[in-house]
Design a protein around this motif. Sequence first.
Motif, PDB file in Angstrom:
ATOM      1  N   ALA A   1      26.995 -16.008  11.316  1.00 56.38           N
ATOM      2  CA  ALA A   1      27.193 -17.392  11.762  1.00 56.38           C
ATOM      3  C   ALA A   1      28.220 -18.066  10.865  1.00 56.38           C
ATOM      4  O   ALA A   1      28.273 -17.817   9.658  1.00 56.38           O
ATOM      5  N   VAL A   2      29.041 -18.909  11.451  1.00 54.76           N
ATOM      6  CA  VAL A   2      30.032 -19.653  10.676  1.00 54.76           C
ATOM      7  C   VAL A   2      29.966 -21.122  11.061  1.00 54.76           C
ATOM      8  O   VAL A   2      29.941 -21.474  12.246  1.00 54.76           O
ATOM      9  N   LEU A   3      29.914 -21.986  10.048  1.00 52.27           N
ATOM     10  CA  LEU A   3      29.990 -23.430  10.255  1.00 52.27           C
ATOM     11  C   LEU A   3      31.458 -23.824  10.207  1.00 52.27           C
ATOM     12  O   LEU A   3      32.188 -23.419   9.303  1.00 52.27           O
ATOM     13  N   THR A   4      31.904 -24.609  11.171  1.00 58.52           N
ATOM     14  CA  THR A   4      33.292 -25.071  11.187  1.00 58.52           C
ATOM     15  C   THR A   4      33.321 -26.580  11.327  1.00 58.52           C
ATOM     16  O   THR A   4      32.456 -27.173  11.975  1.00 58.52           O
ATOM     17  N   THR A   5      34.310 -27.194  10.725  1.00 53.59           N
ATOM     18  CA  THR A   5      34.487 -28.636  10.846  1.00 53.59           C
ATOM     19  C   THR A   5      35.563 -28.916  11.892  1.00 53.59           C
ATOM     20  O   THR A   5      36.283 -28.011  12.316  1.00 53.59           O
ATOM     21  N   PRO A   6      35.706 -30.173  12.321  1.00 52.95           N
ATOM     22  CA  PRO A   6      36.717 -30.500  13.345  1.00 52.95           C
ATOM     23  C   PRO A   6      38.145 -30.173  12.931  1.00 52.95           C
ATOM     24  O   PRO A   6      39.036 -30.113  13.782  1.00 52.95           O
ATOM     25  N   GLN A   7      38.395 -29.961  11.616  1.00 53.35           N
ATOM     26  CA  GLN A   7      39.746 -29.649  11.158  1.00 53.35           C
ATOM     27  C   GLN A   7      40.173 -28.231  11.543  1.00 53.35           C
ATOM     28  O   GLN A   7      41.355 -27.890  11.463  1.00 53.35           O
ATOM     29  N   VAL A   8      39.220 -27.391  11.938  1.00 58.34           N
ATOM     30  CA  VAL A   8      39.549 -26.035  12.391  1.00 58.34           C
ATOM     31  C   VAL A   8      40.049 -26.128  13.829  1.00 58.34           C
ATOM     32  O   VAL A   8      39.402 -26.735  14.689  1.00 58.34           O
TER      33      VAL A   8
ATOM     34  N   LEU B   1      29.865 -26.105  15.151  1.00 53.91           N
ATOM     35  CA  LEU B   1      30.649 -27.258  14.724  1.00 53.91           C
ATOM     36  C   LEU B   1      29.756 -28.242  13.958  1.00 53.91           C
ATOM     37  O   LEU B   1      28.681 -28.610  14.427  1.00 53.91           O
ATOM     38  N   VAL B   2      30.218 -28.642  12.766  1.00 52.54           N
ATOM     39  CA  VAL B   2      29.458 -29.588  11.945  1.00 52.54           C
ATOM     40  C   VAL B   2      30.384 -30.688  11.449  1.00 52.54           C
ATOM     41  O   VAL B   2      31.605 -30.537  11.432  1.00 52.54           O
ATOM     42  N   ASP B   3      29.795 -31.800  11.041  1.00 52.21           N
ATOM     43  CA  ASP B   3      30.569 -32.897  10.475  1.00 52.21           C
ATOM     44  C   ASP B   3      30.886 -32.608   9.016  1.00 52.21           C
ATOM     45  O   ASP B   3      30.166 -31.877   8.334  1.00 52.21           O
ATOM     46  N   VAL B   4      31.950 -33.227   8.529  1.00 55.44           N
ATOM     47  CA  VAL B   4      32.327 -33.082   7.127  1.00 55.44           C
ATOM     48  C   VAL B   4      31.444 -33.991   6.273  1.00 55.44           C
ATOM     49  O   VAL B   4      31.271 -35.170   6.576  1.00 55.44           O
ATOM     50  N   LEU B   5      30.873 -33.429   5.224  1.00 53.11           N
ATOM     51  CA  LEU B   5      30.166 -34.209   4.212  1.00 53.11           C
ATOM     52  C   LEU B   5      31.026 -34.201   2.960  1.00 53.11           C
ATOM     53  O   LEU B   5      31.431 -33.153   2.489  1.00 53.11           O
ATOM     54  N   ASP B   6      31.312 -35.384   2.426  1.00 51.74           N
ATOM     55  CA  ASP B   6      32.174 -35.467   1.249  1.00 51.74           C
ATOM     56  C   ASP B   6      31.451 -36.262   0.171  1.00 51.74           C
ATOM     57  O   ASP B   6      30.942 -37.349   0.429  1.00 51.74           O
ATOM     58  N   SER B   7      31.424 -35.712  -1.038  1.00 51.56           N
ATOM     59  CA  SER B   7      30.716 -36.397  -2.126  1.00 51.56           C
ATOM     60  C   SER B   7      31.412 -37.690  -2.533  1.00 51.56           C
ATOM     61  O   SER B   7      30.773 -38.616  -3.015  1.00 51.56           O
ATOM     62  N   GLY B   8      32.723 -37.740  -2.359  1.00 51.01           N
ATOM     63  CA  GLY B   8      33.462 -38.919  -2.793  1.00 51.01           C
ATOM     64  C   GLY B   8      33.396 -39.121  -4.303  1.00 51.01           C
ATOM     65  O   GLY B   8      33.679 -40.206  -4.804  1.00 51.01           O
ATOM     66  N   ASP B   9      33.022 -38.082  -5.022  1.00 51.20           N
ATOM     67  CA  ASP B   9      32.813 -38.174  -6.461  1.00 51.20           C
ATOM     68  C   ASP B   9      34.092 -37.796  -7.200  1.00 51.20           C
ATOM     69  O   ASP B   9      34.218 -36.703  -7.743  1.00 51.20           O
ATOM     70  N   SER B  10      35.050 -38.702  -7.216  1.00 55.14           N
ATOM     71  CA  SER B  10      36.361 -38.378  -7.779  1.00 55.14           C
ATOM     72  C   SER B  10      36.303 -38.159  -9.279  1.00 55.14           C
ATOM     73  O   SER B  10      37.078 -37.372  -9.826  1.00 55.14           O
ATOM     74  N   ALA B  11      35.367 -38.830  -9.978  1.00 50.24           N
ATOM     75  CA  ALA B  11      35.299 -38.695 -11.435  1.00 50.24           C
ATOM     76  C   ALA B  11      34.951 -37.265 -11.839  1.00 50.24           C
ATOM     77  O   ALA B  11      35.635 -36.651 -12.664  1.00 50.24           O
ATOM     78  N   HIS B  12      33.884 -36.733 -11.259  1.00 53.88           N
ATOM     79  CA  HIS B  12      33.468 -35.383 -11.628  1.00 53.88           C
ATOM     80  C   HIS B  12      34.437 -34.336 -11.086  1.00 53.88           C
ATOM     81  O   HIS B  12      34.680 -33.319 -11.736  1.00 53.88           O
ATOM     82  N   LEU B  13      34.969 -34.567  -9.921  1.00 60.89           N
ATOM     83  CA  LEU B  13      35.932 -33.611  -9.369  1.00 60.89           C
ATOM     84  C   LEU B  13      37.217 -33.600 -10.192  1.00 60.89           C
ATOM     85  O   LEU B  13      37.890 -32.579 -10.275  1.00 60.89           O
ATOM     86  N   THR B  14      37.538 -34.721 -10.819  1.00 65.96           N
ATOM     87  CA  THR B  14      38.699 -34.764 -11.690  1.00 65.96           C
ATOM     88  C   THR B  14      38.473 -33.904 -12.923  1.00 65.96           C
ATOM     89  O   THR B  14      39.382 -33.234 -13.415  1.00 65.96           O
ATOM     90  N   LEU B  15      37.238 -33.906 -13.439  1.00 71.41           N
ATOM     91  CA  LEU B  15      36.917 -33.033 -14.568  1.00 71.41           C
ATOM     92  C   LEU B  15      37.179 -31.571 -14.211  1.00 71.41           C
ATOM     93  O   LEU B  15      37.646 -30.791 -15.023  1.00 71.41           O
ATOM     94  N   LEU B  16      36.856 -31.207 -12.980  1.00 68.21           N
ATOM     95  CA  LEU B  16      37.079 -29.842 -12.522  1.00 68.21           C
ATOM     96  C   LEU B  16      38.539 -29.598 -12.155  1.00 68.21           C
ATOM     97  O   LEU B  16      38.959 -28.459 -11.992  1.00 68.21           O
TER      98      LEU B  16
ATOM     99  N   THR C   1      33.025 -29.514   0.019  1.00 69.89           N
ATOM    100  CA  THR C   1      32.132 -28.360  -0.011  1.00 69.89           C
ATOM    101  C   THR C   1      30.678 -28.769   0.190  1.00 69.89           C
ATOM    102  O   THR C   1      29.829 -27.929   0.468  1.00 69.89           O
ATOM    103  N   LEU C   2      30.383 -30.070   0.066  1.00 69.12           N
ATOM    104  CA  LEU C   2      29.028 -30.522   0.367  1.00 69.12           C
ATOM    105  C   LEU C   2      28.682 -30.275   1.830  1.00 69.12           C
ATOM    106  O   LEU C   2      27.508 -30.287   2.205  1.00 69.12           O
ATOM    107  N   THR C   3      29.703 -30.047   2.647  1.00 66.36           N
ATOM    108  CA  THR C   3      29.473 -29.691   4.046  1.00 66.36           C
ATOM    109  C   THR C   3      28.604 -28.438   4.138  1.00 66.36           C
ATOM    110  O   THR C   3      27.934 -28.201   5.151  1.00 66.36           O
TER     111      THR C   3
END
Length: 333
Positions: free
Chosen positions: A36-43, A60-75, A83-85
Motif C-alpha cells: 500500500a502507498v499513501l499519496t498526497t495531492p502533489q503526486v 490519497l491522503v491530505d498533507v499534515l505539516d508540523s509547521g515547526d520551523s524552529a526545530h526543522l531549522t536545527l535539522l 513527513t507528519l503525513t
Amino acid sequence: MADQAFVTLTTNDSYAKGALVLGSSLKQHRTTRRLAVLTTPQVSDSMRKVLETVFDEVILVDVLDSGDSAHLTLLERPELGVTLTKLHCWSLTQYSKCVFMDADTLVLANIDDLFEREELSAAPDPGWPDCFNSGVFVYRPSVETYGQLLRVAAEQGSFDGGDQGLLNMFFSSWATTDIRKHLPFIYNLSSISIYSYLPAFKAFGANAKVVHFLGRIKPWSYTYNPETKSVQSEPQDPTMVHPEFLSLWWDIFTTSVFPLLQQFGLATDPHSHLTVEDVSGAMSHLALGETPAPAQPSVSSEERKERWEQGQADYMGADSFDNIKRKLDTYLQ
C-alpha cells in the motif's frame, strides 16, 4: 496475508520513483503481504496510475505539516515538516498489522518475518540510539492511536519538527521497556552508519536486509549509466562509500520502473524531473534532476563539535568518509 501490508508514503513525483523501486524490490523478494502507498495531492495523476501497477492500494491522503520551523531549522531539513503525513498510516484499519517503510529504503532480502513483531518495533537511529529511526517500523493501524497521534502533534508538536521526533515522544518506552521491539540494525541500515563505523559494516553489512538512503541526496538524485551499471557522483560523496547499493537501486529502476514510466508517458515529462540523454543510445544515460546539497562552509572546531552533537556532521566536507577513514586508519595503526 490479505490483512497485513507493507506501507510507504510519497508526497511528490520524485519520491514516487523511490516508492516504485521499494515496491518492486519487495516483490522481487517474494513478499506474501499486500503493498500500500499513501499519496498526497502533489503526486500527479499519471504517476498515481504507475503506482497502481506496483501497489495493491494507492490511497490519497491530505498533507499534515508540523509547521515547526524552529526545530526543522536545527535539522537544516525544512522539507521534513510534511513527513507528519506519515501519521495517516495508522488510519489503514483494513489491515491488522503493517510495516511502514520510507520511500528512500530498498529491500535486499525477504523481510516478511517483521510481521512477527509487535507495535512499535523499529531499529535504533544511528545519530541517537535511544531513539528509533522511523524509516522502518512495525505497527498496528488503529483509529484510537491515529487520533492520539494527531492530538499530540497538535498540542505538543515534535522535538525535531518531523515524524521521527513525534513518534519517539509518543512511543517513549521503546528505548527501555521491551528489547523484542528493537529491530536488528540490518533491517534499517542507514547510509550514515556505514561510514561512521566502517569496521562494523565490514563485519555485518553482508547480512543487511534493508538499506536506508538517509539525508538530502537520494538515489534518484544521481546520474546513472546502465551500460556500465555505474553511478556517477561528486568527489567525497558519503553515500557512495558502498556504491553497490546505489547501483542495485538503479538496476531495479531501469529494469522495472523506467518501462512503466515510459508506458504512462512520464519518462520524458519535464515535470517529473526525469531526463533521458542520448535516447538513440537506448537509455545510455539517465539523470534525475535534483541538485545535490552543497558542502557546508568551514567552521571552528567548537562549532564542528556542536554540529556533531546535533547530528549535523559535515559529511560532504571535513567529516567526509575519506577523512574519517584516514583518521581511523591512523588510530588503528
